[in-house]
Write a protein that holds these residues in place. Structure first.
Motif, PDB file in Angstrom:
ATOM      1  N   ASN A 123       0.815  -1.224   0.000  1.00  0.00           N
ATOM      2  CA  ASN A 123       0.000   0.000   0.000  1.00  0.00           C
ATOM      3  C   ASN A 123       0.843   1.266   0.000  1.00  0.00           C
ATOM      4  N   SER A 124       2.128   1.126  -0.271  1.00  0.00           N
ATOM      5  CA  SER A 124       3.027   2.283  -0.266  1.00  0.00           C
ATOM      6  C   SER A 124       4.050   2.121  -1.375  1.00  0.00           C
ATOM      7  N   GLY A 125       3.643   2.490  -2.577  1.00  0.00           N
ATOM      8  CA  GLY A 125       4.536   2.420  -3.721  1.00  0.00           C
ATOM      9  C   GLY A 125       4.903   3.817  -4.166  1.00  0.00           C
ATOM     10  N   SER A 126       3.993   4.449  -4.899  1.00  0.00           N
ATOM     11  CA  SER A 126       4.233   5.822  -5.335  1.00  0.00           C
ATOM     12  C   SER A 126       4.281   6.775  -4.147  1.00  0.00           C
ATOM     13  N   ASP A 127       3.408   6.543  -3.160  1.00  0.00           N
ATOM     14  CA  ASP A 127       3.427   7.342  -1.940  1.00  0.00           C
ATOM     15  C   ASP A 127       4.236   6.589  -0.886  1.00  0.00           C
ATOM     16  N   LEU A 128       5.548   6.520  -1.118  1.00  0.00           N
ATOM     17  CA  LEU A 128       6.411   5.689  -0.288  1.00  0.00           C
ATOM     18  C   LEU A 128       6.422   6.139   1.168  1.00  0.00           C
ATOM     19  N   ALA A 129       6.256   7.444   1.395  1.00  0.00           N
ATOM     20  CA  ALA A 129       6.336   7.957   2.764  1.00  0.00           C
ATOM     21  C   ALA A 129       5.201   7.461   3.644  1.00  0.00           C
ATOM     22  N   SER A 130       4.194   6.835   3.053  1.00  0.00           N
ATOM     23  CA  SER A 130       3.084   6.299   3.845  1.00  0.00           C
ATOM     24  C   SER A 130       3.364   4.880   4.342  1.00  0.00           C
ATOM     25  N   LEU A 131       4.593   4.390   4.182  1.00  0.00           N
ATOM     26  CA  LEU A 131       4.930   3.016   4.542  1.00  0.00           C
ATOM     27  C   LEU A 131       4.551   2.707   5.995  1.00  0.00           C
ATOM     28  N   SER A 132       4.222   1.445   6.233  1.00  0.00           N
ATOM     29  CA  SER A 132       3.707   1.070   7.553  1.00  0.00           C
ATOM     30  C   SER A 132       4.516  -0.005   8.267  1.00  0.00           C
TER      31      SER A 132
ATOM     32  N   MET B 246      20.037  -6.153   3.544  1.00  0.00           N
ATOM     33  CA  MET B 246      18.975  -5.261   3.074  1.00  0.00           C
ATOM     34  C   MET B 246      19.125  -3.919   3.777  1.00  0.00           C
ATOM     35  N   PHE B 247      18.964  -2.825   3.016  1.00  0.00           N
ATOM     36  CA  PHE B 247      18.769  -1.532   3.677  1.00  0.00           C
ATOM     37  C   PHE B 247      17.285  -1.222   3.582  1.00  0.00           C
ATOM     38  N   CYS B 248      16.692  -0.997   4.734  1.00  0.00           N
ATOM     39  CA  CYS B 248      15.239  -1.067   4.872  1.00  0.00           C
ATOM     40  C   CYS B 248      14.683   0.214   5.505  1.00  0.00           C
ATOM     41  N   LEU B 249      13.600   0.713   4.928  1.00  0.00           N
ATOM     42  CA  LEU B 249      12.888   1.848   5.506  1.00  0.00           C
ATOM     43  C   LEU B 249      11.801   1.328   6.436  1.00  0.00           C
ATOM     44  N   VAL B 250      11.773   1.848   7.647  1.00  0.00           N
ATOM     45  CA  VAL B 250      10.789   1.423   8.642  1.00  0.00           C
ATOM     46  C   VAL B 250      10.208   2.651   9.334  1.00  0.00           C
ATOM     47  N   ARG B 251       9.005   2.505   9.840  1.00  0.00           N
ATOM     48  CA  ARG B 251       8.398   3.590  10.613  1.00  0.00           C
ATOM     49  C   ARG B 251       8.752   3.387  12.081  1.00  0.00           C
TER      50      ARG B 251
ATOM     51  N   LYS C  63       4.558  11.906   8.499  1.00  0.00           N
ATOM     52  CA  LYS C  63       4.992  10.682   7.821  1.00  0.00           C
ATOM     53  C   LYS C  63       6.403  10.733   7.260  1.00  0.00           C
ATOM     54  N   HIS C  64       6.838  11.887   6.734  1.00  0.00           N
ATOM     55  CA  HIS C  64       8.184  11.963   6.172  1.00  0.00           C
ATOM     56  C   HIS C  64       9.262  11.994   7.259  1.00  0.00           C
ATOM     57  N   HIS C  65       8.882  12.346   8.472  1.00  0.00           N
ATOM     58  CA  HIS C  65       9.858  12.494   9.551  1.00  0.00           C
ATOM     59  C   HIS C  65       9.827  11.328  10.528  1.00  0.00           C
ATOM     60  N   GLY C  66       8.987  10.337  10.269  1.00  0.00           N
ATOM     61  CA  GLY C  66       8.883   9.207  11.183  1.00  0.00           C
ATOM     62  C   GLY C  66       9.548   7.952  10.678  1.00  0.00           C
ATOM     63  N   ILE C  67      10.406   8.093   9.642  1.00  0.00           N
ATOM     64  CA  ILE C  67      11.002   6.931   8.971  1.00  0.00           C
ATOM     65  C   ILE C  67      12.485   6.838   9.313  1.00  0.00           C
TER      66      ILE C  67
ATOM     67  N   GLY D 236      14.392   8.826  12.413  1.00  0.00           N
ATOM     68  CA  GLY D 236      13.569   9.789  11.696  1.00  0.00           C
ATOM     69  C   GLY D 236      14.241  10.450  10.504  1.00  0.00           C
ATOM     70  N   GLU D 237      15.493  10.077  10.194  1.00  0.00           N
ATOM     71  CA  GLU D 237      16.216  10.682   9.061  1.00  0.00           C
ATOM     72  C   GLU D 237      16.218   9.789   7.827  1.00  0.00           C
ATOM     73  N   GLY D 238      15.480   8.686   7.886  1.00  0.00           N
ATOM     74  CA  GLY D 238      15.537   7.718   6.791  1.00  0.00           C
ATOM     75  C   GLY D 238      15.052   8.235   5.463  1.00  0.00           C
ATOM     76  N   TRP D 239      14.081   9.154   5.477  1.00  0.00           N
ATOM     77  CA  TRP D 239      13.514   9.644   4.220  1.00  0.00           C
ATOM     78  C   TRP D 239      14.563  10.379   3.390  1.00  0.00           C
ATOM     79  N   ALA D 240      15.363  11.228   4.036  1.00  0.00           N
ATOM     80  CA  ALA D 240      16.397  11.980   3.320  1.00  0.00           C
ATOM     81  C   ALA D 240      17.462  11.030   2.761  1.00  0.00           C
ATOM     82  N   ILE D 241      17.837  10.024   3.530  1.00  0.00           N
ATOM     83  CA  ILE D 241      18.857   9.066   3.081  1.00  0.00           C
ATOM     84  C   ILE D 241      18.336   8.261   1.890  1.00  0.00           C
TER      85      ILE D 241
END
Length: 276
Positions: free
Chosen positions: A13-22, A50-55, A62-66, A112-117
């Protein structure tokens, strides 16, 4: 020993809107406990890491909780399931996390810095998907094919309709290569050319898809053959790459989303209306 890695970004449920990942990561003592699912994970079956994005910060925007975690693919609680694509291969995978535990120091950057990376990594990935030099090499192979294939005793290259299509592709490839040289010059001068960077993946993948499609048309009835047919030309690479680049138009950030990014961030146009 060679070590390979895969990236755990997209979710069902989070492809194009990746920042909504759960996919959640909760710190429990000295370990992160991960639960959730990733999908379209390239090479997950064979990768070592794996390098993995997690909430990790559920109460943050949402962009700052990853957060950006590194984890071994041998971690207990990981389940990798291959996905067969329309090419017949299983390059992509689903990855399920069930109370997977990862040492807390295997975080890149801060919480919380995962989105920028992740965005910095995606930039390099998208640049690689539209490599104009590889496309030029493929154009040269297509040119040779058009000189070899015939219809009613006439070379395809001597057919003005097909030749015009080839020349149009050649012009687009030249433009993409000049843009690549512009980016190289800017990099040497330590300058930023955001708009020139943004168009590489969009133009490159769509151009390759058109190029492979022209080759299939040139092959005529042989162009619809696939897999292990004894009459395949070039081992079926034209058909395989045609479908592969159709997938890449979606992968690495869909081209529809890329167009939004180009219009909003590159051209300064009004933002797309968002549902409230």
């Amino acid at each position: 020993m060679c070590r390979t890695s895969c990236q755990g970004y997209s979710e069902p449920n989070s492809g194009s809107d990746l920042a909504s990942l759960s996919t959640r990561a909760v710190l429990d003592g000295d370990e992160w406990v991960i639960n959730g699912q990733k999908i379209w994970t390239s090479s997950a079956k064979s990768a070592h890491w794996m390098f993995c994005l997690v909430r990790s910060e559920p109460d943050a925007p949402k962009h700052h909780g990853i957060s950006f975690l590194l984890l071994s693919m041998k971690t207990e609680g990981l389940d990798v399931r291959p996905l067969k694509t329309m090419t017949g291969e299983s390059f992509f995978n689903e990855v399920f996390f069930t109370d997977a535990r990862v040492p807390k120091d295997q975080i890149v950057g801060q919480r919380g810095e995962g989105w920028a990376i992740a965005n910095a990594i995606l930039k390099h990935e998208r640049d690689g998907l539209g490599d104009p030099d590889v496309t030029l090499s493929r154009l040269n192979a297509l040119t040779d094919l058009m000189k070899e294939e015939t219809v009613n005793g006439q070379r395809i290259m001597d057919n003005p309709i097909y030749r015009d299509r080839l020349m149009a592709l050649q012009g687009e490839i030249m433009a993409l290569r000049f843009n690549d040289l512009r980016l190289l010059s800017a990099n040497i001068k330590k300058e930023q050319l955001p708009l020139a960077t943004m168009i590489v993946k969009l133009q490159g993948t769509e151009l390759r898809h058109k190029l492979e499609g022209l080759a299939i048309d040139v092959l005529g009835e042989h162009g619809i053959l696939y897999e292990d047919s004894p009459h395949l030309r070039n081992e079926g690479t034209w058909q395989n790459d045609y479908m592969w680049f159709l997938g890449l138009i979606i992968g690495g950030g869909t081209n529809q989303i890329q167009k939004n990014i180009i219009s909003e961030r590159g051209l300064g146009m009004p933002r797309e209306p968002r549902n409230k």
